[in-house]
Every structure is written in structure tokens, then in C-alpha cells.
Design an enzyme around this catalytic site. Structure first.
Site, PDB file in Angstrom:
ATOM      1  N   SER A   1       4.045   2.238   8.471  1.00  9.70           N
ATOM      2  CA  SER A   1       3.788   1.309   7.374  1.00  9.70           C
ATOM      3  C   SER A   1       5.081   1.059   6.611  1.00  9.70           C
ATOM      4  O   SER A   1       5.745   1.994   6.171  1.00  9.70           O
ATOM      5  CB  SER A   1       2.735   1.882   6.425  1.00  9.70           C
ATOM      6  OG  SER A   1       1.483   1.917   7.037  1.00  9.70           O
TER       7      SER A   1
ATOM      8  N   ASP B   1       1.197  -7.725   2.169  1.00  7.83           N
ATOM      9  CA  ASP B   1       1.346  -6.283   1.964  1.00  7.83           C
ATOM     10  C   ASP B   1       2.818  -5.892   1.817  1.00  7.83           C
ATOM     11  O   ASP B   1       3.426  -5.350   2.738  1.00  7.83           O
ATOM     12  CB  ASP B   1       0.710  -5.544   3.142  1.00  7.83           C
ATOM     13  CG  ASP B   1       0.427  -4.084   2.831  1.00  7.83           C
ATOM     14  OD1 ASP B   1       0.942  -3.588   1.819  1.00  7.83           O
ATOM     15  OD2 ASP B   1      -0.323  -3.445   3.596  1.00  7.83           O
TER      16      ASP B   1
ATOM     17  N   HIS C   1       0.823  -1.213   0.000  1.00  8.34           N
ATOM     18  CA  HIS C   1       0.000   0.000   0.000  1.00  8.34           C
ATOM     19  C   HIS C   1       0.856   1.262   0.000  1.00  8.34           C
ATOM     20  O   HIS C   1       0.393   2.325  -0.416  1.00  8.34           O
ATOM     21  CB  HIS C   1      -1.003  -0.006   1.167  1.00  8.34           C
ATOM     22  CG  HIS C   1      -0.456   0.284   2.517  1.00  8.34           C
ATOM     23  ND1 HIS C   1      -0.160  -0.696   3.442  1.00  8.34           N
ATOM     24  CD2 HIS C   1      -0.161   1.456   3.137  1.00  8.34           C
ATOM     25  CE1 HIS C   1       0.269  -0.145   4.557  1.00  8.34           C
ATOM     26  NE2 HIS C   1       0.287   1.167   4.401  1.00  8.34           N
TER      27      HIS C   1
END
Length: 712
Positions: A645, A221, A85
């Protein structure tokens, strides 16, 4: 009402940096103060191994990715891991109907196939140091708020200029503890970063928005990039002759995995937390601002989803936009619920009552007696303007045509003045327009405009709305905007720019979309924003004082600085949690869960045929756990937030065991209050990442680069 503003020089000894709980985001330069606690909990290396100013350390392998994620170096050839992402915008920008890398994934077969990402940078920290003395020395209570702020900004600029002199590094100075401390950060910024590999979205985004912020999670991810440099190993703009970067340090990958209660730590760039704000701030956030933003984004997401389901091109065009909108939307929802569940407002009010009693019974704290009443008054006064600010961002700017049209105001000004920079501005607008229209659908944008752009003005001004046409037929004139505006049609816009003459600025001024943009931006910049900034400046000044006062009151408490996109270490252990009565979550997931979740009728739960085949044949290679299962993700009690992230998750020996990508929904209030029973960070098990690269993608050259002789 009288508040005594104090601004005394703060040194590191005033704010202790030792941790006795999993809560906290710690500056690596001061990690020696946490070393004993970390080693007691399982760490096998030293603080010097994590951050050193004398030799290479783990900090030399951790980078800020773009403007809001983290990445880590994993090879001696500049290879980077981050989240799918985080790389999503880059993957999307290279995607088209002919080359749909979002759907099918992308794997560069050789180094020459790696794709340039012109607007992407990654930043490596060279050093950090405290500069509080240079910034705060001599500032007295007699300084006004504006005088204090101006003095601080001037001093910051001097420190930055001195740090950047004679080198190619980029310096910044950030405040800590609401301006009671300041640190200098010196970064090396790399501008040639190329996409190397990414799994298909059915792996990289498995579960989609439904599973976002949730546990259990089964999302692969990750994405892979590479840094390129010049012949001297220095950052350089993209050029075909650039070569892969040779880092001072890269992370060693462990295939041993993690077990429950194992020590882990996260090294990355957390974005923003607000652990020390007042009840008034929390009340506004959870009861006014969050609900407003959630409602607006719900409408926008519903419109995008409906259009995407009907048109595969729109799905590609709006994939990254939708993900960005939905990410904050779901976070705010969980945050508000967590604040309510933990009685955060009530708890803060109880603390504030004790604080007020302390100011009245302690002579040294008498100067703080009017602090909380002043904060309360300012939040009441600011609320209408903060509401309008949120509405402007979430409603008025929801249709993209508004912001795009407003970008042309500089061209108008230059044309009127016959400025020689007109040609440069035209070139820039052509580039902006190409990117804009590649990912733009006017019909969808019109629907968003119709549903979101009329709002009520909470401060007594005229509503921000469409131009006041005589017959008041809103839909009719909305049709007219999108049928005639150059900002709604790629052909009209590009033809206009290609054939532009100085006098054509009048056509822009007559364009209905531009007229609307001028109205709403003018109202915002003249009425809402200046007043809001004035209140925010006053609140920030009081919050700085409140931060100091809290520390003076709670001398026994360990304080850590709120996140501010500076490099931090958070540590904890692998552990599950109990989200509700009779529900217990284990701390890890496996490929079994992906197969269980499969639903061919829902895009987010489609499982790739090859992945199903690998599962059926138990073809997990060297990546299976001790039970012969294929691990996918795990959770731990590391304190993380947005910006983390892509952060490396490291084991007790400092080896890479995972890539952080999310938090659990029940713990999203950790930006304001950390609850050790509920707050968990969610990480991709590095073995699943490598399994996808190896067994699914067949990218042997990357496996050779990453593992070398570990494959045997």
C-alpha cells in the site's frame, strides 16, 4: 518418527532469481537476473537504474512508511506520496469536531502549516547484502531446534551490531526461504515527518468498506507528507528549526498515463506471503482460523457502524479503528473463497503425494520421507492452541478496556517495590491515557465486551470470561465494570494518575476491569501462548526443511522468496480480467464512474459538490486522458500484498504513473497461490491524484513543487 534436520550453507546460486511470469516479488539487489525478462516485456531502463550500490537509483526514492506501508519521494524538498489509508491514522489524530480533516480534508497553505506527526517514522534503505555465511556457517544436523535458533539469533545480533557501528543507521537481518538464506538491511530512519495534504474521505475513501478489495474502483487513495531533517540533512527529532529533506533521488512524474498491456512495475515493502506452505497449513487457515476471525470482526464492525451512524463523534473516534478491522476482515473472506475456487488444498495434496513418492524413489531424498507426516501431526496438535490464540486476539481483546487496563501492571509492580521509576511510568501512562480516551467511547466498548468476550475454550480449560461473580449476572456486573472502573472514564483515570500515591496500586488491583485483564492475560501467557510457540517453532523448523526439499525436487522451477517486509520489485502489465461468466472488467476507471456511483444517502458514496462541478464543466486541466476523460484508477498483473500500500507504480522508463493501494477481491489468495487470470493490483492513477491537489484543493504551491514547468 525420525526427521533428519539438515541446515547446509545456502548461497544465491542455489535459488535462481529469474522470472518468466508476472508472479513474484524480487529482491532488487538481484534484479540483474530479471533484467532481460523485464526488458523483453517492455522495461526501458536497466536493473542498475532501479537498484545501485554505486550511484543514486530508484531505490533511494522508496521508503517504508510507518510499520506497514510504502511511500515515495516525489520532490527535491522531501515530499512523500502514500495512500490515504496509510496516512489515515495521522489524519484522524489531528481531527476533531472543530477541525474534521477526515471529512473535509487537509491542505497546508504554507510550509509552516504542515502538521507534525510525533509517532510516525519513515525508513530509507541504504543497502542490503547477503549474510547467509555469517549466520549459518557451522550449524550441523546435530544441533537441536533451540540450539540452532539461539545460535542464529546470536549471530544476527553480531551482524547487526557491526553494521550499525559508527553510523546513525538501523540494521536488521531477515530470513529468506524459511531460514535457508539471510540478508542484512541497513535503513536510515526519519522521525520528523509532517502531514502536508489529504483529500476529504469522500475522495480518499470513496466507496468505503463496500468497495474495499473490489474492482472497479474509484478511490482517490492518497495523502501527502514531508520529511524534515537537521541542518546537515540528517534525521532528527521534531524541532521548529528542522528543514525539508533533500533526497539523493526522487521520482519523476509522468502525465502520459498507461494503456492496456503497458509494462509497469511496483517498488515497495510487501508484508507477508506463504506460497510454499503445506496443505495442512492452508486447511487450518481457510477452514478454521479465517472463519473464526471473520465472524468476530463481523460482530465488532456491526456494532461500530451502528454507533457511528448515531453519533458523529464516534464516527471520528472509530474511523481509523474500523478501517483497520474491516481491511483484514474482507481480505480473509476473499482469500478463503479464492482458496476454495482454485482447489488450493487439493492441488497441494496432489503435489505432496508426488513429493512423498519422490522421497521413496530417490535415495538422495530418503531423509525427507517423514517430513510431511511430521508436519501433519504438528498441525493437528497445534490447532486448538492456534484457535485459542485467534480467539484471544479477536474476541477477548476486542473491548479496548482490557488491553488498556493491563498496561497498568508495571505501575503496580513498581509501586509495590517502591521503584524510583514510578514517576516515569506515570508520565508514560498519562500520555497513553490521553490518546486512548480521545478515541474511546465506553458505551460502545461495553457493547463489544458483551457480544464478543465469552468464548468456548477448545483445549479443555475454563472459558475466558468475566470474573466469576457469585450471582452469575453477567450484564449486571458488566455494567458495574463500566460504571466504576477508572479505565472506562477519562476524568476518573486522569484524576487518579494526577493524584497517584504509592499505596494507590491497591485501588488498581481492586478495579474490576484490571482484575478481568489479569485473568485473561494470565491464562493466555501461561497456557495458550507457550504451547503455541513451541508448536510453531517445530513447524518452522520443518517448513525450512520442506522449503529446501521442494527446491531439490523441482530443479526446473524458478523460486522467489516469500514477502517479509523487505524491499521488492514486482512487474507485470496493465490488463483487465474476467471475474465470472459473461463479466469482463476493463483495466481502468474514470471520474464518470464516481458520478455513476453517487448516492447521497450513503456516506461512502457521497460526491463532493466541487468535484461534481469540475466534472460537469470538464475542468480536468492537463490531467485528462487522450479521450478527454479524467482517469481515476487502473489495474495490472503486478504481484503485491499488504505492505505494498502506497508503493509507487512505475512505467517502462521508471516514471511515476500510479500509487498502489489494493488488490482485487478475487485475487486476495495471491498470498498463498498466484493466479495470473485473476490476480491484479489496483493503483491510483497519478493524474487523478494531481487533479485533486490542483483543481479540487487549489494547492498550487504543491503543484509547483511537483510539476514545475510540466504545468505548461
Amino acid at each position: 518418527m525420525k526427521i533428519f534436520f539438515t541446515c547446509l550453507l545456502v548461497v544465491s546460486t542455489l535459488f535462481p532469481f529469474a522470472s518468466y511470469a508476472d508472479e513474484g516479488m524480487w529482491l532488487p539487489i538481484l534484479l540483474n537476473k530479471n533484467e532481460a525478462d523485464m526488458q523483453k516485456k517492455g522495461l526501458k531502463i536497466s536493473a542498475e537504474d532501479i537498484y545501485s550500490i554505486n550511484h543514486s537509483s530508484l531505490k533511494d526514492a522508496v521508503l517504508m512508511f510507518g510499520g506497514g506501508c510504502t511511500a515515495e519521494l516525489v520532490s527535491d524538498q522531501g515530499l512523500l506520496f502514500t495512500n490515504h489509508h496509510c496516512g489515515y491514522g495521522q489524519i484522524q489524530s489531528h481531527s476533531s469536531l472543530e477541525h474534521d480533516y477526515l471529512t473535509h480534508g487537509f491542505w497546508a497553505k504554507n510550509i509552516g502549516d504542515e502538521l507534525a506527526c510525533p509517532d510516525l517514522t519513515v525508513s530509507l534503505l541504504i543497502r542490503m547484502e547477503e549474510v547467509s555465511a555469517q549466520i549459518l556457517s557451522g550449524i550441523t544436523p546435530q544441533f537441536s531446534i533451540q540450539q540452532k535458533n539461539d545460535t542464529i539469533q546470536a549471530r544476527i545480533q553480531r551482524v547487526v551490531n557491526a553494521a550499525e557501528e559508527g553510523n546513525h543507521y538501523k540494521a536488521s537481518v531477515r530470513p529468506f526461504f524459511y531460514g535457508n538464506q539471510y540478508y542484512l538491511f541497513l535503513h536510515e530512519v526519519f522521525t520528523d515527518v509532517r502531514l502536508v495534504g489529504a483529500p476529504p474521505s469522500n475522495i480518499g475513501k470513496f466507496g468505503g468498506d463496500t468497495d474495499n478489495w473490489m474492482w472497479p474502483r474509484h478511490t482517490g487513495d492518497f495523502s501527502i507528507f514531508r520529511i524534515y531533517v537537521d541542518s546537515q540533512n540528517n534525521p532528527a527529532p521534531y524541532h521548529i528549526s528542522n528543514r525539508p529533506y533533500t533526497p539523493k533521488k526522487y521520482l519523476q512524474i509522468s502525465l502520459d498515463g498507461v494503456e492496456e498491456n503497458d509494462f509497469t512495475f511496483v517498488f515497495g515493502y510487501p508484508g507477508r506471503t506463504q506460497e510454499y506452505i503445506s496443505s495442512y497449513a492452508v486447511k487450518f487457515l481457510s477452514q478454521i482460523e479465517n472463519p473464526l476471525r471473520i465472524e468476530a470482526r463481523t460482530k465488532r464492525l456491526d456494532l461500530i457502524k451502528s454507533a457511528s451512524n448515531q453519533d458523529p463523534l464516534i464516527r471520528i473516534q472509530y474511523a481509523a479503528k474500523s478501517a483497520q478491522i474491516a481491511n483484514a476482515w474482507k481480505k480473509w473472506t476473499g482469500e478463503s473463497k479464492g482458496i476454495e475456487r482454485l482447489n488450493v488444498i487439493q492441488n497441494k495434496e496432489e503435489f505432496e503425494a508426488k513429493f512423498q513418492a519422490w522421497t521413496q524413489t530417490n535415495p538422495q531424498a530418503a531423509a525427507y520421507q517423514d517430513l510431511l507426516p511430521a508436519l501433519k501431526h504438528l498441525y493437528i496438535q497445534m490447532a486448538p492452541y492456534a484457535t485459542m490464540n485467534a480467539q484471544f486476539q479477536e474476541n477477548i481483546l476486542a473491548p479496548e478496556i482490557v488491553s488498556f487496563a493491563y498496561k497498568f501492571q508495571n505501575l503496580i509492580s513498581q509501586s509495590k517495590n517502591k521503584d524510583s521509576n514510578v514517576l516515569n511510568t506515570l508520565d508514560k501512562l498519562k500520555q497513553i491515557a490521553q490518546v486512548y480516551f480521545k478515541n474511546y467511547n465506553p458505551s460502545l466498548d461495553k457493547s463489544i465486551f458483551e457480544k464478543l468476550s465469552i468464548i468456548e475454550d477448545s483445549v479443555g480449560k475454563e472459558p475466558l470470561r468475566l470474573i466469576d461473580f457469585p450471582d452469575k449476572d453477567y450484564v449486571k456486573h458488566l455494567d458495574k465494570i463500566y460504571n466504576t472502573s477508572i479505565f472506562a472514564d477519562a476524568h476518573r483515570c486522569m484524576a487518579f494518575l494526577e493524584n497517584y500515591k504509592i499505596a494507590d496500586y491497591k485501588k488498581i488491583e481492586k478495579d474490576l476491569a484490571y482484575q478481568y485483564a489479569q485473568i485473561v492475560f494470565s491464562q493466555y501467557f501461561q497456557q495458550t501462548r507457550p504451547t503455541l510457540l513451541l508448536y510453531q517453532m517445530q513447524i518452522d523448523s520443518l517448513q525450512s526443511l520442506y522449503m529446501r526439499a521442494q527446491m531439490e525436487m523441482q530443479t526446473e522451477k524458478t523460486f522467489y522468496p516469500d514477502a517479509n517486509f523487505s524491499l521488492r520489485v514486482a512487474y507485470g502489465k496493465v490488463e483487465g480480467f474476467k471475474p465470472a461468466n459473461a463479466i469482463v472488467y476493463e483495466p481502468y476507471t474514470t471520474l464518470d464512474g464516481i458520478i455513476e456511483k453517487e448516492n447521497p444517502g450513503i456516506y461512502d458514496y457521497v460526491v463532493e459538490d466541487k468535484l461534481k462541478s469540475l466534472y460537469k464543466n470538464k475542468d480536468f486541466g492537463i490531467y485528462a486522458n487522450k479521450n478527454g476523460q479524467m482517469p481515476v484508477a487502473f489495474i495490472a498483473s503486478n504481484h503485491t500484498t499488504g505492505g505494498n500500500s502506497g508503493s509507487p507504480v512505475l512505467n517502462a522508463k521508471g516514471e511515476l504513473v500510479g500509487i498502489n493501494f489494493d488488490r482485487n477481491w478475487e485475487g486476495t489468495m495471491s498470498d498463498i497461490v498466484y493466479d495470473p487470470l485473476f490476480c491484479r493490483n489496483i493503483s491510483l492513477d497519478i493524474r487523478y491524484c494531481l487533479f485533486i491537489v490542483d483543481k479540487f484543493a487549489g494547492a498550487q504551491r504543491l503543484i509547483d513543487e511537483l510539476l514545475g514547468n510540466k504545468q505548461k
